[in-house]
Design a protein around this motif. Sequence first.
Motif, PDB file in Angstrom:
ATOM      1  N   PRO A  65       0.764  -1.165  -0.115  1.00 48.38           N
ATOM      2  CA  PRO A  65      -0.037   0.175  -0.147  1.00 48.38           C
ATOM      3  C   PRO A  65       0.701   1.380  -0.028  1.00 48.38           C
ATOM      4  N   THR A  66       0.382   2.282  -0.762  1.00 51.07           N
ATOM      5  CA  THR A  66       1.378   3.578  -0.787  1.00 51.07           C
ATOM      6  C   THR A  66       1.179   4.244   0.587  1.00 51.07           C
ATOM      7  N   VAL A  67       2.097   4.993   1.003  1.00 46.97           N
ATOM      8  CA  VAL A  67       2.276   5.672   2.176  1.00 46.97           C
ATOM      9  C   VAL A  67       1.295   6.823   2.038  1.00 46.97           C
ATOM     10  N   ALA A  68       0.407   6.642   2.955  1.00 47.79           N
ATOM     11  CA  ALA A  68      -0.508   7.944   3.300  1.00 47.79           C
ATOM     12  C   ALA A  68       0.319   9.178   3.071  1.00 47.79           C
ATOM     13  N   THR A  69      -0.492  10.455   2.679  1.00 51.30           N
ATOM     14  CA  THR A  69       0.274  11.388   2.595  1.00 51.30           C
ATOM     15  C   THR A  69      -0.894  12.517   3.324  1.00 51.30           C
ATOM     16  N   SER A  70      -0.388  13.657   3.877  1.00 53.00           N
ATOM     17  CA  SER A  70      -1.464  14.672   4.403  1.00 53.00           C
ATOM     18  C   SER A  70      -2.600  15.112   3.678  1.00 53.00           C
ATOM     19  N   ARG A  71      -3.622  14.852   4.282  1.00 46.83           N
ATOM     20  CA  ARG A  71      -5.118  15.520   3.508  1.00 46.83           C
ATOM     21  C   ARG A  71      -4.768  17.073   3.318  1.00 46.83           C
ATOM     22  N   ARG A  72      -4.045  17.716   3.863  1.00 40.66           N
ATOM     23  CA  ARG A  72      -3.937  19.323   3.827  1.00 40.66           C
ATOM     24  C   ARG A  72      -3.468  19.438   2.393  1.00 40.66           C
ATOM     25  N   LEU A  73      -2.745  18.338   1.816  1.00 38.46           N
ATOM     26  CA  LEU A  73      -2.390  18.774   0.248  1.00 38.46           C
ATOM     27  C   LEU A  73      -3.242  18.613  -0.665  1.00 38.46           C
ATOM     28  N   GLU A  74      -4.527  18.087  -0.236  1.00 33.24           N
ATOM     29  CA  GLU A  74      -5.602  17.769  -1.580  1.00 33.24           C
ATOM     30  C   GLU A  74      -5.735  18.926  -2.267  1.00 33.24           C
ATOM     31  N   ASP A  75      -5.947  19.994  -1.649  1.00 33.06           N
ATOM     32  CA  ASP A  75      -6.315  21.131  -2.704  1.00 33.06           C
ATOM     33  C   ASP A  75      -5.184  22.061  -3.177  1.00 33.06           C
ATOM     34  N   VAL A  76      -3.944  21.683  -2.828  1.00 33.80           N
ATOM     35  CA  VAL A  76      -2.700  22.562  -2.887  1.00 33.80           C
ATOM     36  C   VAL A  76      -2.240  22.215  -4.226  1.00 33.80           C
ATOM     37  N   ARG A  77      -2.041  23.203  -5.259  1.00 31.73           N
ATOM     38  CA  ARG A  77      -1.416  22.926  -6.505  1.00 31.73           C
ATOM     39  C   ARG A  77      -0.180  24.119  -6.591  1.00 31.73           C
ATOM     40  N   TYR A  78       0.636  23.634  -7.558  1.00 35.10           N
ATOM     41  CA  TYR A  78       1.625  24.584  -8.148  1.00 35.10           C
ATOM     42  C   TYR A  78       2.183  23.846  -9.324  1.00 35.10           C
ATOM     43  N   ASP A  79       1.079  24.310 -10.373  1.00 41.33           N
ATOM     44  CA  ASP A  79       1.175  23.750 -11.566  1.00 41.33           C
ATOM     45  C   ASP A  79       2.506  24.287 -12.500  1.00 41.33           C
ATOM     46  N   ILE A  80       3.154  25.196 -12.098  1.00 42.23           N
ATOM     47  CA  ILE A  80       4.273  25.859 -12.815  1.00 42.23           C
ATOM     48  C   ILE A  80       5.339  25.008 -12.807  1.00 42.23           C
ATOM     49  N   ARG A  81       5.324  23.861 -11.576  1.00 43.47           N
ATOM     50  CA  ARG A  81       6.407  22.833 -11.679  1.00 43.47           C
ATOM     51  C   ARG A  81       5.708  21.697 -11.697  1.00 43.47           C
ATOM     52  N   GLY A  82       4.468  21.499 -12.288  1.00 45.32           N
ATOM     53  CA  GLY A  82       3.517  20.282 -12.138  1.00 45.32           C
ATOM     54  C   GLY A  82       3.681  19.073 -13.072  1.00 45.32           C
ATOM     55  N   PRO A  83       2.665  18.619 -13.677  1.00 46.98           N
ATOM     56  CA  PRO A  83       2.693  17.289 -14.785  1.00 46.98           C
ATOM     57  C   PRO A  83       3.276  17.882 -15.856  1.00 46.98           C
ATOM     58  N   LEU A  84       2.955  19.174 -16.185  1.00 47.04           N
ATOM     59  CA  LEU A  84       3.404  19.502 -17.689  1.00 47.04           C
ATOM     60  C   LEU A  84       4.965  19.497 -17.663  1.00 47.04           C
ATOM     61  N   SER A  85       5.396  20.021 -16.538  1.00 46.98           N
ATOM     62  CA  SER A  85       7.112  20.115 -16.197  1.00 46.98           C
ATOM     63  C   SER A  85       7.722  18.659 -16.171  1.00 46.98           C
ATOM     64  N   ARG A  86       7.107  17.605 -15.598  1.00 47.74           N
ATOM     65  CA  ARG A  86       7.446  16.471 -15.823  1.00 47.74           C
ATOM     66  C   ARG A  86       7.582  15.791 -17.049  1.00 47.74           C
ATOM     67  N   ARG A  87       6.617  16.050 -17.887  1.00 39.85           N
ATOM     68  CA  ARG A  87       6.586  15.565 -19.156  1.00 39.85           C
ATOM     69  C   ARG A  87       7.582  16.131 -20.165  1.00 39.85           C
ATOM     70  N   ALA A  88       8.198  17.310 -19.694  1.00 35.57           N
ATOM     71  CA  ALA A  88       9.004  18.171 -20.279  1.00 35.57           C
ATOM     72  C   ALA A  88      10.440  17.641 -20.224  1.00 35.57           C
ATOM     73  N   HIS A  89      10.643  17.207 -18.728  1.00 35.56           N
ATOM     74  CA  HIS A  89      11.899  16.300 -18.389  1.00 35.56           C
ATOM     75  C   HIS A  89      11.920  15.043 -19.011  1.00 35.56           C
ATOM     76  N   GLU A  90      10.911  14.456 -19.338  1.00 35.69           N
ATOM     77  CA  GLU A  90      10.898  12.975 -20.009  1.00 35.69           C
ATOM     78  C   GLU A  90      11.391  13.342 -21.513  1.00 35.69           C
ATOM     79  N   LEU A  91      10.693  14.384 -22.168  1.00 39.79           N
ATOM     80  CA  LEU A  91      11.023  14.669 -23.427  1.00 39.79           C
ATOM     81  C   LEU A  91      12.402  15.069 -23.693  1.00 39.79           C
TER      82      LEU A  91
END
Length: 412
Positions: A4-30
């Motif tokens: 089972p995955t380690v549970a993380t804080s529920r405080r993070l549920e609505d916290v976003r910082y897309d500037i370094r988010g999924p798009l940026s991870r895809r850029a690293h893959e490319l």
Amino acid sequence: MPHPTVATSRRLEDVRYDIRGPLSRRAHELEAAGKPILRLNIGNPGLFGFRVPQHLRDAIATALPKSEAYCHQQGLLEAREAVAAQHRRNGAEARPEHVFIGNGVSELIDLSLRALLDAGDEVLVPAPDYPLWTAATRLNGGVPLHYPCPPERAHLPDPAEIEAMVTPRTRALVIINPNNPTGAVYPRELLAALVDVARRHRLVLLCDEIYDSVLYDGAAFTPLAPLAGETPCISYGGLSKVHLACGYRVGWLSVTGHEHRVHDLVRALDLLASLRLCSNVTAQWAIRPALEGPNEIGALTRPGGRLHAARAAVVDAVERSEFLRMVAPDGALYAFPGVDPERLPGFDDAAFALDLLEHEQIILVPGSSFNIAARNHFRLTLLPEPAVLADALARIERELARIARNAARRVA
Ligand SMILES: Cc1ncc(COP(=O)(O)O)c(C=O)c1O
């Protein structure tokens, strides 16, 4: 049996910082797959060939042997004196005992909201915003209330609209001036009206002025603290943008306002600053020379300067575009164009950003990452060479034309 995955804080549920988010991870893959990516998503001058002014480097090199111990939790006294002196030159009643140095303004935004908020307290945040303000409000149990700064109003807020949003739980009013992502620079009368709202409703003013000297075409910056006077106000500045030193991780805040009203706030900030001992000492030696030395960013933003030319390249390209509209930025390091909804109905900024990355190897930030409901904007940084930006805008136009062709085909 799966782990089972380690549970993380529920405080993070609505916290976003897309500037370094999924798009940026895809850029690293490319990139890892050998495709070079043009990174227009982060305002990081050092990535685009800008160098930290030599006198700041020299100050750090000289002071390195003095940087081996923790310093005071609020920061080096000489650095805090320099910050307070800068605010006093602008007419604010600042003093070094009310200045805190942090590992970037980022750390201080979190620290201030932690010092201020109880669960359920509300913070008025601009929309669009620099999304750390929304994220840090939520992380500290607060509720961000987004006040609109739409392009139809040159991305400026309406004080009456803000006042109508105030409730008994509202604690603070965040102002970002010059603004990231829109580049709006707020006129003095507007700032005075915002101070009035704060005064009437006993809100704390939180004024992010990290781009205070990044100004174009005669735009004038008005610092908030002198207008705020006795109204509690925290002003934020730093080395990352104006002094081109993001990697040094140096920011500061200055608390002003009636002594009695800010006393406990300063104590709370001091406690939180103590819990992390102090910020990086080495880089704090650059603060005094930065604030007392020549204004090197001015040479870049004036006609003939690279940032001036970069901004012009984007403004020109948007004017020629079949699809884009924009309020030209008066300050900061970004442009925030919008797609004309009549030309591209149903445009989706996140899908566009992903397509642009896959097809044109350009990464930018969808406008909805800045906490607006509209999905037809995007942000790009003005830091690349003007010719690189002109080429990027041509590739963006090509992608928009592709979307238009596909839409027309679906209709046919
Ligand atoms: C408006 C604004 N505030 C704060 C920051 C954080 O800056 P730093 O932590 O580098 O001082 C940024 C960074 O882009 C910003 O744009």
